[in-house]
Design an enzyme around this catalytic site. Sequence first.
Site, PDB file in Angstrom:
ATOM      1  N   GLU A 292       0.832  -1.215   0.000  1.00 39.61           N
ATOM      2  CA  GLU A 292       0.000   0.000   0.000  1.00 39.61           C
ATOM      3  C   GLU A 292       0.865   1.263   0.000  1.00 39.61           C
ATOM      4  OE1 GLU A 292      -3.168  -0.011  -0.511  1.00 39.61           O
ATOM      5  OE2 GLU A 292      -3.311  -2.191  -0.418  1.00 39.61           O
TER       6      GLU A 292
ATOM      7  N   ASP B  95       3.770  -4.180  -5.752  1.00 35.29           N
ATOM      8  CA  ASP B  95       4.355  -5.452  -5.315  1.00 35.29           C
ATOM      9  C   ASP B  95       5.878  -5.366  -5.306  1.00 35.29           C
ATOM     10  OD1 ASP B  95       1.959  -6.686  -4.880  1.00 35.29           O
ATOM     11  OD2 ASP B  95       2.004  -7.956  -6.683  1.00 35.29           O
TER      12      ASP B  95
HETATM   13 ZN   LIG Z   1      -2.640  -2.736  -4.691  1.00 34.72          ZN
END
Ligand SMILES: [Zn+2]
Length: 410
Positions: free
Chosen positions: A277, A358
């Site tokens: 996030e 990611d």
């Molecule tokens: Zn995401």
Amino acid sequence: MTATTLFYIIISILIISFILDKILDALNSKHFNDPVPEELQDVYEDAEYKKSQTYKKTNYKFGLLTSTFSIVLTLGFLFLDGFEYVDNIARSYSENPILTALIFFGIIMIGSDVLTTPFSYYQTFVIEEQFGFNKTTKKTFVLDKIKGWLMLAIVGGGILALIIWFYQFAGDNFWLYAWALVTVFTVFMNMFYAKLIVPLFNKQTPLEEGDLRNKISNYAKTVGFKLDKIFVIDGSKRSTKANAYFSGFGSEKRVTLYDTLINDLEDEEIVAVLAHEVGHYKKKHIIFNLIASVLLTGLTLYILSIFISNPLLSNALGVDIPSFHIGLIAFGLLYAPISEITSLIMNWFSRTFEYQADNYAKNTYKAEPLISSLKKLSKNSLSNLTPHKGYVFMHYSHPTLLERVKNLKL
Ligand SMILES: [Zn+2]
């Protein structure tokens, strides 16, 4: 062009997009029983995998039923001049264009809600219940409905009334005022959604002091990110499915964790999810999405302004007295293919951003706990491990689990 031609263009758009959508759904369902990829063998145990197969099939059949019902209803409504009928009712109450529009949309909304609520009731209390996801009580379900209606009436009604008012004094230039209004509203909502709207539906409490909070703070420090607003929301009030999201910006930025996420994941996995996030924030995805949505709104309103004064729009729906609200409905139906395309582009950006977030988590924290958390979350929501490529391309805002795991293992 005649009104009749335009009417049939609208009908064609509805039917073609319905058929394309169903073809894609069918293609996707053909792959439900594909062998599970090597990298995802450890996601499900056998019994759970069987359960997820049934869940996919149940949702596929139910989706087919609801979308067929909705297309038949829409077509029936159009062929029976439903909009003209509702427009006449609205006009019988008021001559004022703003009031007429509000009554008109009020009737349409209530009507469609009455017809669709049995389906959402069935989805929640039969399907989700059967697979053990549902935690919603009937009381919460009803309260959610009422709160949703009130919000729609106040916010949606308010914005609509203002836009028609702009149209009355500015004519075709109304779109500039409308754009300014929607932009201010969007930015405001982005900032304060968590503070103003979420509390209407959920309880949120700051994450308590302790191990987890310390681990999160330690990580945040290593990437120079000020993350003091971490909230836990009672997602378990409605469903066992878990989630985490980032909202707001500047001094209002905060992270919200579902209590279900905290229950399902180990501390390290939660930190990895948060690192993802933070990646969205650091890579400026939040600002990008906000600017993109403002620009897209501007474009849509501009195109609307070109056509809205043309009586053909209203006439196409069988309404003789042209009005902003009928024009808006016709425009919405005609604009659907274009918004399909923009949502396709936005989904592409979104999937790209997911990889970037990611990678950010992998580079600033660790890949392993993120992989295991993604697998757990997929398992706990019985998600589809073998979606069809075309379906992913059209509908997925996130890459598939397989794609994400492969990327994280690189
Ligand atoms: Zn995401």
